[in-house]
Enzyme design. Structure first.
Site, PDB file in Angstrom:
ATOM      1  N   SER A   1      36.237  48.703  35.423  1.00 54.43           N
ATOM      2  CA  SER A   1      35.189  49.303  36.163  1.00 54.43           C
ATOM      3  C   SER A   1      34.016  49.392  35.989  1.00 54.43           C
ATOM      4  CB  SER A   1      35.843  50.949  36.292  1.00 54.43           C
ATOM      5  OG  SER A   1      34.910  51.700  37.010  1.00 54.43           O
TER       6      SER A   1
ATOM      7  N   TYR B   1      36.931  58.531  32.384  1.00 55.62           N
ATOM      8  CA  TYR B   1      37.186  57.545  33.219  1.00 55.62           C
ATOM      9  C   TYR B   1      36.683  56.212  32.729  1.00 55.62           C
ATOM     10  CZ  TYR B   1      38.303  54.176  37.040  1.00 55.62           C
ATOM     11  OH  TYR B   1      38.618  53.077  38.052  1.00 55.62           O
TER      12      TYR B   1
ATOM     13  N   LYS C   1      38.565  53.045  30.404  1.00 60.17           N
ATOM     14  CA  LYS C   1      38.653  51.692  30.804  1.00 60.17           C
ATOM     15  C   LYS C   1      37.966  50.783  29.870  1.00 60.17           C
ATOM     16  CE  LYS C   1      40.390  51.486  35.177  1.00 60.17           C
ATOM     17  NZ  LYS C   1      41.303  50.815  35.543  1.00 60.17           N
TER      18      LYS C   1
ATOM     19  N   GLY D   1      29.353  65.701  61.752  1.00 62.87           N
ATOM     20  CA  GLY D   1      28.044  66.159  62.023  1.00 62.87           C
ATOM     21  C   GLY D   1      27.185  66.934  61.038  1.00 62.87           C
TER      22      GLY D   1
ATOM     23  N   TYR E   1      34.525  45.938  49.431  1.00 62.39           N
ATOM     24  CA  TYR E   1      35.533  45.916  50.408  1.00 62.39           C
ATOM     25  C   TYR E   1      36.861  45.400  49.712  1.00 62.39           C
ATOM     26  CZ  TYR E   1      38.177  45.412  54.633  1.00 62.39           C
ATOM     27  OH  TYR E   1      39.310  45.494  55.708  1.00 62.39           O
ATOM     28  N   VAL E   2      38.047  46.169  49.998  1.00 67.20           N
ATOM     29  CA  VAL E   2      39.225  45.914  49.222  1.00 67.20           C
ATOM     30  C   VAL E   2      39.617  44.339  49.437  1.00 67.20           C
ATOM     31  CG1 VAL E   2      40.727  46.682  50.829  1.00 67.20           C
ATOM     32  CG2 VAL E   2      41.483  46.615  48.595  1.00 67.20           C
TER      33      VAL E   2
END
Length: 233
Positions: free
Chosen positions: A23, A46, A50, A96, A112-113
């Site tokens: 990551s 995290y 990693k 909103g 995007y995956v």
């Protein structure tokens, strides 16, 4: 420790290739743009975990000149069926209650995956002996304002409010209290507001310079995520 276990099993069964999803959290929060040459400096458990996994794999690869390790450091990954950061942002904008925080000019690297999967397959077909490290983020890189405006456009919504940057955390305090009392995961909190105003700009120029061409742009990825979100409403 999980990575240690996998490396021991790989050694036992004479496996020579491992692909590891790390990551960009290994870099920590920074003002400057990071790339694969940037020195890791994680500032969260995290990111530290990693980086520890990367170290285990690096040692494993160095023990045998035939071993190959591919380390991929993605930015925030989003897409259909993901209910994390991007889902929460889309939900806020649809409600909103979303507002721009100051100029909202900080860059937020996202991935995007389907592009991440494509990049992984492309890189795994080019693995060399030793260790290879790649960031992954989609292009073009967008600011928080641009990401939010594109999402609003795809939702047929308008973002009508801009809050001075200094007032952001204060605005989130009542929502923090409501979260504490109800236990509900509300779309707004002071932590999310702070995160919104923090730059996370991670360059993936290395993979692109080697010839990788993702199927979707950042904007197309956002459009596909919003289309999925609308389909489950």
């Amino acid at each position: 420790e999980g990575t240690n276990v996998l490396c021991r099993i790989a050694t036992e069964y004479n496996i020579k290739r491992i692909v590891f999803f790390s990551s960009v959290a290994v870099y920590g929060i920074r003002d400057e743009v990071t790339n694969e040459k940037s020195e890791p400096s994680p500032d969260s458990p995290y990111g530290a975990s990693k980086l520890a996994g990367e170290k285990v794999l690096t040692d494993w690869a160095l023990d045998d000149p035939e071993r190959r390790v591919l380390i991929i450091r993605p930015t925030v990954v989003y897409g259909a069926n993901n209910l994390a950061n991007m889902f929460n942002l889309i939900r806020q904008i649809e409600s909103g209650y979303y507002f721009h925080l100051g100029k909202a000019s900080v860059v937020k690297s996202i991935a995007y995956v389907e592009n991440v999967v494509q990049a992984t397959l492309w890189l795994s077909g080019k693995m060399k002996k030793g260790i290879q490290i790649y960031n992954y983020s989609d292009e073009p890189q967008l600011t928080t304002r641009q990401i939010a405006e594109y999402i609003a456009q795809f939702l047929d919504r308008k973002i009508r409010f801009t809050l001075p940057a200094g007032l952001g955390p204060v605005f989130g305090y009542p929502f923090d209290l409501a979260i504490k009392i109800t236990g509900k995961n509300l779309p707004i909190s002071s932590a999310r507001i702070k995160k919104l105003g923090t730059q996370t700009f991670h360059s993936a120029e290395k993979i692109f310079s080697e010839g990788f061409e993702p199927q979707y742009t950042t904007i197309e990825g956002l459009e596909r995520m919003v289309a999925w979100y609308k389909s489950i409403k």
